[in-house]
Design a protein around this motif. Structure first.
Motif, PDB file in Angstrom:
ATOM      1  N   PRO A  15       0.812  -1.223   0.000  1.00  0.00           N
ATOM      2  CA  PRO A  15       0.000   0.000   0.000  1.00  0.00           C
ATOM      3  C   PRO A  15       0.841   1.266   0.000  1.00  0.00           C
ATOM      4  O   PRO A  15       0.369   2.323  -0.435  1.00  0.00           O
ATOM      5  CB  PRO A  15      -0.826  -0.127   1.294  1.00  0.00           C
ATOM      6  N   TYR A  16       2.101   1.206   0.474  1.00  0.00           N
ATOM      7  CA  TYR A  16       2.950   2.404   0.504  1.00  0.00           C
ATOM      8  C   TYR A  16       3.374   2.854  -0.894  1.00  0.00           C
ATOM      9  O   TYR A  16       3.903   3.935  -1.064  1.00  0.00           O
ATOM     10  CB  TYR A  16       4.173   2.188   1.393  1.00  0.00           C
ATOM     11  N   ARG A  17       3.113   2.021  -1.911  1.00  0.00           N
ATOM     12  CA  ARG A  17       3.421   2.479  -3.276  1.00  0.00           C
ATOM     13  C   ARG A  17       2.427   3.538  -3.720  1.00  0.00           C
ATOM     14  O   ARG A  17       2.717   4.328  -4.610  1.00  0.00           O
ATOM     15  CB  ARG A  17       3.366   1.303  -4.244  1.00  0.00           C
ATOM     16  N   THR A  34       2.951   6.665  14.873  1.00  0.00           N
ATOM     17  CA  THR A  34       3.137   5.724  15.990  1.00  0.00           C
ATOM     18  C   THR A  34       4.560   5.175  15.969  1.00  0.00           C
ATOM     19  O   THR A  34       5.252   5.140  16.986  1.00  0.00           O
ATOM     20  CB  THR A  34       2.120   4.555  15.900  1.00  0.00           C
ATOM     21  N   ARG A  35       5.012   4.791  14.766  1.00  0.00           N
ATOM     22  CA  ARG A  35       6.386   4.275  14.679  1.00  0.00           C
ATOM     23  C   ARG A  35       7.385   5.370  15.045  1.00  0.00           C
ATOM     24  O   ARG A  35       8.315   5.143  15.822  1.00  0.00           O
ATOM     25  CB  ARG A  35       6.678   3.746  13.269  1.00  0.00           C
ATOM     26  N   GLY A  36       7.163   6.560  14.472  1.00  0.00           N
ATOM     27  CA  GLY A  36       8.096   7.659  14.724  1.00  0.00           C
ATOM     28  C   GLY A  36       8.229   7.987  16.201  1.00  0.00           C
ATOM     29  O   GLY A  36       9.295   8.350  16.668  1.00  0.00           O
ATOM     30  N   GLY A  64      10.593  10.349   0.117  1.00  0.00           N
ATOM     31  CA  GLY A  64       9.625   9.484   0.799  1.00  0.00           C
ATOM     32  C   GLY A  64       9.481   9.893   2.254  1.00  0.00           C
ATOM     33  O   GLY A  64       9.592   9.082   3.165  1.00  0.00           O
ATOM     34  N   CYS A  65       9.186  11.179   2.463  1.00  0.00           N
ATOM     35  CA  CYS A  65       9.205  11.730   3.836  1.00  0.00           C
ATOM     36  C   CYS A  65       7.943  11.392   4.619  1.00  0.00           C
ATOM     37  O   CYS A  65       7.903  11.605   5.840  1.00  0.00           O
ATOM     38  CB  CYS A  65       9.415  13.235   3.801  1.00  0.00           C
ATOM     39  N   GLY A  66       6.895  10.894   3.966  1.00  0.00           N
ATOM     40  CA  GLY A  66       5.671  10.514   4.672  1.00  0.00           C
ATOM     41  C   GLY A  66       5.106  11.678   5.465  1.00  0.00           C
ATOM     42  O   GLY A  66       4.935  12.789   4.956  1.00  0.00           O
ATOM     43  N   GLY A  68       6.544  13.254   7.811  1.00  0.00           N
ATOM     44  CA  GLY A  68       7.577  14.212   8.234  1.00  0.00           C
ATOM     45  C   GLY A  68       8.283  13.873   9.532  1.00  0.00           C
ATOM     46  O   GLY A  68       8.913  14.737  10.144  1.00  0.00           O
ATOM     47  N   VAL A  69       8.222  12.614   9.928  1.00  0.00           N
ATOM     48  CA  VAL A  69       8.904  12.194  11.177  1.00  0.00           C
ATOM     49  C   VAL A  69      10.395  12.545  11.106  1.00  0.00           C
ATOM     50  O   VAL A  69      10.951  13.162  12.027  1.00  0.00           O
ATOM     51  CB  VAL A  69       8.717  10.669  11.392  1.00  0.00           C
ATOM     52  N   VAL A  70      11.043  12.197  10.003  1.00  0.00           N
ATOM     53  CA  VAL A  70      12.492  12.414   9.873  1.00  0.00           C
ATOM     54  C   VAL A  70      12.783  13.887   9.587  1.00  0.00           C
ATOM     55  O   VAL A  70      13.747  14.463  10.111  1.00  0.00           O
ATOM     56  CB  VAL A  70      13.081  11.512   8.758  1.00  0.00           C
ATOM     57  N   VAL A  71      11.921  14.498   8.760  1.00  0.00           N
ATOM     58  CA  VAL A  71      12.088  15.915   8.409  1.00  0.00           C
ATOM     59  C   VAL A  71      12.149  16.769   9.675  1.00  0.00           C
ATOM     60  O   VAL A  71      12.951  17.703   9.797  1.00  0.00           O
ATOM     61  CB  VAL A  71      10.918  16.333   7.477  1.00  0.00           C
ATOM     62  N   LEU A  92      -1.804  12.943   0.515  1.00  0.00           N
ATOM     63  CA  LEU A  92      -2.437  12.773   1.827  1.00  0.00           C
ATOM     64  C   LEU A  92      -1.385  12.846   2.946  1.00  0.00           C
ATOM     65  O   LEU A  92      -1.553  13.570   3.934  1.00  0.00           O
ATOM     66  CB  LEU A  92      -3.145  11.413   1.878  1.00  0.00           C
ATOM     67  N   LEU A  93      -0.285  12.117   2.769  1.00  0.00           N
ATOM     68  CA  LEU A  93       0.754  12.120   3.806  1.00  0.00           C
ATOM     69  C   LEU A  93       1.432  13.487   3.891  1.00  0.00           C
ATOM     70  O   LEU A  93       1.757  13.960   4.977  1.00  0.00           O
ATOM     71  CB  LEU A  93       1.790  11.016   3.532  1.00  0.00           C
ATOM     72  N   LEU A  94       1.619  14.137   2.732  1.00  0.00           N
ATOM     73  CA  LEU A  94       2.248  15.472   2.755  1.00  0.00           C
ATOM     74  C   LEU A  94       1.373  16.500   3.465  1.00  0.00           C
ATOM     75  O   LEU A  94       1.878  17.366   4.162  1.00  0.00           O
ATOM     76  CB  LEU A  94       2.567  15.933   1.335  1.00  0.00           C
TER      77      LEU A  94
HETATM   78  C1  SAM Z   1       7.209   3.608   5.260  1.00  0.00           C
HETATM   79  S1  SAM Z   1       6.989   5.228   4.682  1.00  0.00           S
HETATM   80  C2  SAM Z   1       8.414   6.072   5.372  1.00  0.00           C
HETATM   81  C3  SAM Z   1       8.141   7.526   5.680  1.00  0.00           C
HETATM   82  C4  SAM Z   1       9.279   8.272   6.399  1.00  0.00           C
HETATM   83  N1  SAM Z   1      10.526   8.182   5.673  1.00  0.00           N
HETATM   84  C5  SAM Z   1       9.459   7.752   7.806  1.00  0.00           C
HETATM   85  O1  SAM Z   1      10.460   7.069   8.072  1.00  0.00           O
HETATM   86  O2  SAM Z   1       8.578   8.004   8.635  1.00  0.00           O
HETATM   87  C6  SAM Z   1       7.394   5.118   2.960  1.00  0.00           C
HETATM   88  C7  SAM Z   1       7.084   6.420   2.230  1.00  0.00           C
HETATM   89  O3  SAM Z   1       7.605   6.378   0.904  1.00  0.00           O
HETATM   90  C8  SAM Z   1       6.668   7.003   0.043  1.00  0.00           C
HETATM   91  N2  SAM Z   1       6.945   6.525  -1.315  1.00  0.00           N
HETATM   92  C9  SAM Z   1       6.741   5.281  -1.822  1.00  0.00           C
HETATM   93  N3  SAM Z   1       7.155   5.231  -3.100  1.00  0.00           N
HETATM   94  C10 SAM Z   1       7.654   6.462  -3.397  1.00  0.00           C
HETATM   95  C11 SAM Z   1       8.241   7.035  -4.561  1.00  0.00           C
HETATM   96  N4  SAM Z   1       8.399   6.317  -5.694  1.00  0.00           N
HETATM   97  N5  SAM Z   1       8.639   8.322  -4.516  1.00  0.00           N
HETATM   98  C12 SAM Z   1       8.465   9.062  -3.397  1.00  0.00           C
HETATM   99  N6  SAM Z   1       7.917   8.569  -2.267  1.00  0.00           N
HETATM  100  C13 SAM Z   1       7.513   7.293  -2.259  1.00  0.00           C
HETATM  101  C14 SAM Z   1       5.320   6.617   0.607  1.00  0.00           C
HETATM  102  O4  SAM Z   1       4.287   7.450   0.166  1.00  0.00           O
HETATM  103  C15 SAM Z   1       5.602   6.725   2.108  1.00  0.00           C
HETATM  104  O5  SAM Z   1       5.365   8.018   2.571  1.00  0.00           O
END
Ligand code: SAM
Length: 281
Positions: A15-17, A34-36, A64-66, A68-71, A92-94
């Motif tokens: 689903p993360y794709r 929750t993980r962060g 792939g900042c999701g 923003g936990v790392v940001v 949605l995540l942004l």
């Molecule tokens: C498991 S999350 C990690 C989020 C963040 N790095 C963290 O550690 O909390 C994976 C993230 O990668 C993003 N993602 C997946 N494929 C991607 C792509 N091709 N380009 C950019 N982001 C992508 C997803 O939308 C998701 O936000």
């Protein structure tokens, strides 16, 4: 713990794709936050950022900042002269990331935008450090993302990638064969490569980066933290969805962990591999 009912089975149904296409997007916001916020996760994330290293004044990109936990961690590390850019495919995540970052000190140093890691919208050599944290596991072509990360990094700058590796999950359970069947069955259907963590140094070398270093950290949980609980519940839900076990067996499997927690005997560990390479001058 309870087994939720899942929908439709597809191979590599990660689903993360495409989080925006999921019917339950809010669940991913909650899962990432929750993980962060899990203390052991925060420690291994920050250890990795020190390993890269991220320095005061750096211009850093996180792919792939999701949410923003790392940001948010990065904004503190780069300081008042630095700059943090986060990109993600998911709007949605942004949106969640913008809301969560706004309240933070140095929020003005953070820029968030929609972009695909395999097609970054910058000229070459723009960043001092480029990172992808638990992202490559989810993409169909990790090499394409690493190559783009290397392109937008300046000569002498660092490319850092960190991923968990599901082949290293060690968990105590009264039925280890069932545990192995559920883990392997579910992960092979969802991920292109469930051993993604250990492949990271090779990917960086193949992208032409030099001085590649590896740091392995271990996520350890003996209390069934909320992150671990949802990790195991999702495995159970997907095992039923993919027809690996029936609902009753999945529930029995989850109950096995609950009993171990009550007895103070629960143990789960999983390796996180962090690899860093330097762009040649
Ligand atoms: C498991 S999350 C990690 C989020 C963040 N790095 C963290 O550690 O909390 C994976 C993230 O990668 C993003 N993602 C997946 N494929 C991607 C792509 N091709 N380009 C950019 N982001 C992508 C997803 O939308 C998701 O936000």
């Amino acid at each position: 713990m309870r087994v939720a009912r899942g929908r439709g089975a597809r191979r590599h149904a990660d689903p993360y794709r495409d989080v925006d296409a999921q019917p339950d997007g809010a669940r991913f916001i909650e899962a990432l936050e929750t993980r962060g916020g899990t203390p052991t996760q925060a420690i291994l994330r920050r250890r990795f950022l020190r390993f890269v290293p991220v320095r005061s004044g750096d211009r850093v990109l996180e792919v792939g900042c999701g949410t923003g936990v790392v940001v948010r961690d990065l904004a503190g590390l780069v300081g008042a002269r630095g700059r943090v850019v986060g990109v993600d495919r998911s709007r949605l995540l942004l949106r969640a990331a913008r809301r969560l970052c706004r309240a933070r000190p140095r929020a003005g140093r953070i820029t968030l935008r929609v972009a695909d890691g395999a097609r970054l919208p910058w000229r070459a050599g723009r960043f001092d450090a480029t990172l992808a944290i638990t992202v490559l596991l989810h993409v169909s072509d990790p090499m394409a993302v690493v190559a783009e990360m290397a392109r937008v990094t300046r000569p002498g700058g660092r490319v850092g990638v960190q991923d968990q590796d599901f082949g290293t999950v060690a968990v105590e359970h009264p039925d280890p064969e069932l545990t192995a069947r559920i883990f392997t069955g579910v992960e092979n259907r969802i991920y292109e490569n469930r051993f993604s963590g250990r492949r990271l140094p090779g990917l960086l070398r193949a992208a032409g980066l030099g001085g590649v270093r590896l740091r392995t950290d271990v996520y350890q949980d003996t209390r069934l933290e909320p992150y671990t609980k949802s990790f195991l519940e999702r495995r159970a839900e997907n095992a039923v969805r993919f027809g690996i076990v029936d609902g009753r067996t999945a529930q029995r499997w989850l109950d096995g962990f609950t009993a171990l927690v009550a007895a103070g005997s629960f143990v789960l560990t999983m390796n996180y591999y962090g690899a860093v390479g330097v762009k040649p001058a």
